[in-house]
Enzyme design. Structure first.
Site, mmCIF file in Angstrom:
data_model
loop_
_atom_site.group_PDB
_atom_site.id
_atom_site.type_symbol
_atom_site.label_atom_id
_atom_site.label_comp_id
_atom_site.label_asym_id
_atom_site.label_seq_id
_atom_site.Cartn_x
_atom_site.Cartn_y
_atom_site.Cartn_z
ATOM 1 C CE LYS A 41 -4.366 0.134 3.250
ATOM 2 N NZ LYS A 41 -3.616 -1.313 3.314
ATOM 3 C CD GLU B 271 -6.532 -4.382 6.920
ATOM 4 O OE1 GLU B 271 -5.634 -4.620 6.265
ATOM 5 O OE2 GLU B 271 -7.382 -3.287 7.116
ATOM 6 C CB THR C 133 -0.795 -7.126 3.339
ATOM 7 O OG1 THR C 133 -0.943 -6.368 4.350
ATOM 8 C CG2 THR C 133 0.459 -6.798 2.458
#
Length: 212
Positions: free
Chosen positions: A132, A43, A72
């Site tokens: 998440k 990621e 992000t």
């Protein structure tokens, strides 16, 4: 379906490297070492300068050998850019329904950051199959068991606070995968890239030993 193939791969490989770096080239070298250590889920966060370029470079070099995602991601425009450069899943620290819509159009998993039952229910409502847990270190592994009581169908991936000392607990409590960030580069001084591959290998070994 494409989306569920990606999710299955994330689950199978389990360990997700959440990668940050001070510049494009350093980030690419960090990723090279993490993959050398045995990680298959990567990621790349958009805190990295020119993150979209790093995504494109990594995708071209490693292709189907890894599952490549963008982290992000704060808005739908960034999500669209990441997908166009090769990101196979999108992660954000919050739930953004516009990001969810973009990901659904392209059959890309969207992993929004949630920390409460209300946020998780809302994420499920907008089509997120994997949530998440953020910040994972603050919530703790027992949060998974607590949430799966009233919401047994939800799949959760902690990010933040996962380390070699507690990874067994996250596995035991039923996490779908785990996101590992700064601990992978602990001890890295900007030159000794080998410490990153060594730490990555330690995680892979710990996971394999725990799953036996």
């Amino acid at each position: 379906m494409k989306k569920y193939k990606i999710l299955n791969q994330l689950h199978e490989h389990y360990l997700v490297a959440v990668v940050r770096g001070s510049n494009e080239d350093e980030t690419k070298k960090i990723i090279d070492e993490i993959i050398r250590g045995g990680f298959k889920n990567i990621e790349i966060t958009f805190t990295v300068p020119n993150a979209e370029s790093v995504i494109e470079r990594v995708n071209k070099e490693y292709g189907s050998d890894i599952v490549l995602g963008a982290g992000t991601v704060l808005d739908a425009t960034t999500a669209r850019i990441a997908i166009s450069k090769g990101a196979q899943y999108i992660v954000s620290p919050h739930l953004d329904t516009e990001i969810s819509k973009v990901c659904n159009i392209y059959s890309i998993p969207y992993l929004p950051g949630c920390s409460s039952a209300s946020e998780i229910i809302e994420a499920l409502r907008y089509g997120s199959d994997l949530i998440k847990l953020f910040p994972g270190g603050h919530l703790g592994a027992s949060f998974i068991k607590d949430i799966k009581g009233p919401i047994p169908n939800v799949e959760l991936m902690p990010s933040g606070g996962v380390n070699l000392e507690n990874i067994s607990e996250w596995i035991e409590k039923g996490s779908f995968a785990v996101g590992i960030g700064s601990d992978l580069t602990k001890g890295f001084n900007g030159n000794n890239y080998e410490v990153i591959s060594e730490k990555a290998k330690a995680y892979v070994d710990a996971y394999r030993n725990r799953r036996k």
